[in-house]
Design a protein around this motif. Structure first.
Motif, mmCIF file in Angstrom:
data_model
loop_
_atom_site.group_PDB
_atom_site.id
_atom_site.type_symbol
_atom_site.label_atom_id
_atom_site.label_comp_id
_atom_site.label_asym_id
_atom_site.label_seq_id
_atom_site.Cartn_x
_atom_site.Cartn_y
_atom_site.Cartn_z
ATOM 1 N N ASN A 1 0.826 -1.201 0.000
ATOM 2 C CA ASN A 1 0.000 0.000 0.000
ATOM 3 C C ASN A 1 0.864 1.257 0.000
ATOM 4 O O ASN A 1 0.532 2.253 -0.658
ATOM 5 C CB ASN A 1 -0.930 -0.003 1.212
ATOM 6 C CG ASN A 1 -2.124 -0.916 1.020
ATOM 7 O OD1 ASN A 1 -2.985 -0.674 0.181
ATOM 8 N ND2 ASN A 1 -2.197 -1.977 1.804
ATOM 9 N N LYS B 1 0.904 4.473 -2.567
ATOM 10 C CA LYS B 1 0.693 5.852 -2.121
ATOM 11 C C LYS B 1 1.783 6.797 -2.615
ATOM 12 O O LYS B 1 1.508 7.958 -2.927
ATOM 13 C CB LYS B 1 0.603 5.886 -0.597
ATOM 14 C CG LYS B 1 -0.669 5.267 -0.044
ATOM 15 C CD LYS B 1 -0.674 5.251 1.471
ATOM 16 C CE LYS B 1 -1.941 4.601 2.015
ATOM 17 N NZ LYS B 1 -1.952 4.546 3.495
ATOM 18 N N SER C 1 -8.728 -0.194 -1.088
ATOM 19 C CA SER C 1 -7.459 0.514 -1.245
ATOM 20 C C SER C 1 -7.244 1.038 -2.660
ATOM 21 O O SER C 1 -6.140 1.480 -3.005
ATOM 22 C CB SER C 1 -6.289 -0.406 -0.859
ATOM 23 O OG SER C 1 -6.255 -1.559 -1.687
#
Length: 642
Positions: free
Chosen positions: A409, A413, A442
């Motif tokens: 993740n 980002k 997500s």
């Protein structure tokens, strides 16, 4: 929570949901809208948000960017005097109050409409003015006076009178071209295409970009749009690995392309046996002529004889005995690879890698598959991707990071366009449904790309599941997510693993592996026609181009998974029923969430199976039978109702 520290992700044409919690004291009507600006700072028409479930003070809206670049948005909450007035008047009339009771309300409403006149479009001014005049006309009945103003609800929703406006901070959305979300990847080793093998697997002819280009039309014919190449650079000669990753390489062994660099050059060079830079450009042009983009592998590591080892020894880790540390992942050892050290001279290493990436972009590459990005400095990736996008916003980066969820993740980002996932290891319907929920949650920062196989990964389901399992995994990969890919040989049902490992025996990472595509096609022992059909279904159905629209439906058999996708703009709807069992017939009773298909609960509809062409009449409740040796999945397209 990142609290807006990093830009969210979207692609051109995507409906992007924006939600907010907004409330105020008292009984005045509240309005909420999204104010958004394009990449050049230009204002876009604001989007009015609608309230969610009553009592939760949640508001929802959709924005749809139409250009690549960095967009920004704010959420504004405001008092809506027209809705406050309208709600009060409707309630009072419903309670039996008459003109005398509503005299002040009618006057207040007229003043609100006076304000609205300054907001609405020119063509709507007369309608608003007439409604204000009616409210002030004490010669007419109550119904005649209020009806024109009440009928302005839709107009003044889109063009509200706003008072007591409050606003959030600005948030960013990075908008990529659509291929960042919707793509079909195919991986092959150019050195194997056109190669010839001698006695006892002795290489007698190495494939080149020219011979590999002959394979491109067949890849394009299967419906792929991204052709991914493992590293194309010179391969280290010191500590070169032999067949099946053995330490002792024979003179004829070609080595691993990921052991980059030799006296023939480094990351900005091409392996001489593949050809020249001109040959590579020819390969790119053939791919472009066939509707394919070429993705290059960006593997930031070096062989012991890479030019950097002499020119920049500070790029590596020197051990106490003066030797350079090779890569290790105990008990595995990679003597043919030196990992980079980002702590010794970060700036020099950063600038050198930027130069390399810039070199390939200048030669026509717009997509990079990044090898093990989680083992490199994250602040470097954040800098590099942002730096590249300043001048080339259409460049895409796929993270090959099979690692911890937080790291995956985090890579998304800081800027990676797409990511490999745990798809390969989700082997039951329940696991897959749960995992898709995690991925959708997500999606604003990490876009998944599903691969049934890679040169490193041959899951036991493919080792033992037979041809039906190859179909099952390709259906799941291509239908669940907008981006998917497969490694060459999948269409030939290659399934033999190295003993005790989850990877192919006689692995192509360490040897040439020419394949007789024509013989497979003649014999009918090829999955290529099935793969071609899947990619054609994807291309023809815009519902499959998105991920936010994935919805699951209920079935009373745990071996089956039922899901749908519906395109908001066209209404195109795809419904999939797939079995996870490659050996046995499975029955199930399906219960559909009809509103998710754009229908009322009682409606009947027609579906056409995109694999067999069979037509069925369906409704909320349906029985299905899946025989994996016939077809392990139904891929239905719902027919538009008249």
């Amino acid at each position: 929570m990142s609290c807006g520290r990093y830009p969210a992700k979207a692609v051109v044409g995507e409906f992007v949901p924006v939600s907010a919690t907004s409330y105020r004291e008292g009984h005045h009507a509240l309005g909420v809208n999204v104010v958004w600006r394009g990449p050049d700072g230009e204002s876009e028409p604001f989007t009015r948000m609608r309230p969610g479930e009553p009592g939760l003070d949640q508001w929802h809206g959709l924005i749809r960017p139409d250009r690549v670049g960095r967009w920004t948005f704010t959420v504004e909450a405001f008092e809506d005097p027209y809705r406050t007035w309208r709600d009060a008047v409707v309630k009072k009339i419903g309670a039996g109050q008459g003109l005398e009771d509503l005299a002040n309300d009618l006057a207040d409403g007229a003043e609100v409409l006076d304000l609205a006149l300054k907001i609405v479009a020119h063509e709507d001014e007369e309608r608003v003015r007439a409604a204000a005049v009616a409210l002030r006309d004490d010669q007419q009945s109550l119904f005649a006076r209020v009806s024109p103003a009440l009928d302005l609800e839709e107009l003044l929703w889109s063009n509200p009178v706003r008072q007591q406006v409050t606003t959030t901070r600005s948030y960013a959305v990075w908008v990529d071209r659509k291929r960042a979300l919707y793509s079909a990847w195919y991986e092959f080793f150019p050195r194997s295409e056109g190669a010839e093998i001698g006695p006892e697997s002795t290489p007698i002819k190495h494939g080149t970009f020219r011979t590999a280009a002959q394979r491109i039309p067949a890849v394009a014919a299967m419906g792929f749009d991204v052709l991914y190449l493992p590293p194309i650079h010179p391969i280290g000669k010191i500590n070169r690995k032999g067949r099946n990753n053995t330490l002792a390489a024979r003179p004829v062994d070609v080595g691993s392309p990921w052991a980059i660099g030799s006296d023939e050059g480094g990351h900005d060079a091409i392996h001489p046996e593949l050809g020249t830079l001109a040959d590579f450009r020819y390969f790119l042009q053939v791919a472009k002529d066939n509707g394919l983009e070429v993705a290059l592998d960006l593997a930031l590591q070096a062989a012991p004889d890479h030019p950097w080892v002499k020119s920049h020894p500070e790029f590596f880790t020197t051990k106490a005995d003066g030797t350079i540390a090779y890569a290790e992942n105990p008990p595995k050892k990679y003597q043919d690879i030196y990992p980079l050290n980002w702590d010794n001279d970060y700036r020099a290493l950063r600038d050198e890698v930027y130069r390399v990436v810039r070199h390939w972009i200048d030669n026509g590459v717009k997509i990079f598959r990044v090898d093990n990005p989680h083992t490199k400095a994250l602040n470097f990736w954040q800098w590099l991707i942002a730096k590249i996008k300043e001048t080339d916003p259409d460049v895409l980066f796929l993270a090959e990071a099979f690692t911890r969820p937080a790291m995956m993740n985090g890579l998304g980002k800081i800027g990676f366009t797409q990511s490999y996932t745990y798809f390969t290891w989700r082997t039951t319907a329940w696991e897959m449904r749960e995992y898709m929920g995690q991925l959708i949650a997500s999606l604003d920062w990490m876009r998944p790309n599903f691969w049934p196989n890679t040169p490193d990964i041959l899951h036991e389901t493919l080792q033992h599941g037979g041809p039906p399992m190859f179909k099952i995994r390709s259906v799941l990969a291509s239908m669940l997510t907008p981006s998917w890919g497969m490694y060459s040989g999948y269409e030939l049902f290659e399934h033999v693993a190295r003993a005790g490992a989850e990877e192919y025996v006689d692995n192509e990472k360490f040897e040439l592996k020419p394949r007789d595509w024509a013989a497979a096609e003649r014999s009918g022992r090829s999955l290529a026609p099935y793969i071609t059909r899947l990619n054609k279904v994807r291309a023809e159905n815009p519902a499959l181009h998105w991920l936010r629209n994935l919805r699951f439906h209920e079935v009373d058999n745990g071996a089956l998974l039922v899901f749908s996708k519906r395109d908001l703009e066209t209404g195109n709807t795809v419904l999939v029923v797939v079995s996870f069992d490659s050996s046995n017939v499975q029955w199930g009773n399906v219960t559909l969430n009809m509103p998710e298909l754009g229908m009322d609960w009682h409606e009947r509809f027609t579906v056409i199976d995109q694999i067999t062409g069979t037509t069925y009449e369906w409704g909320q409740h349906n029985a299905v039978r899946i025989d994996p040796y016939v077809e392990p999945a139904h891929i239905f397209v719902l027919q538009q109702r008249n």
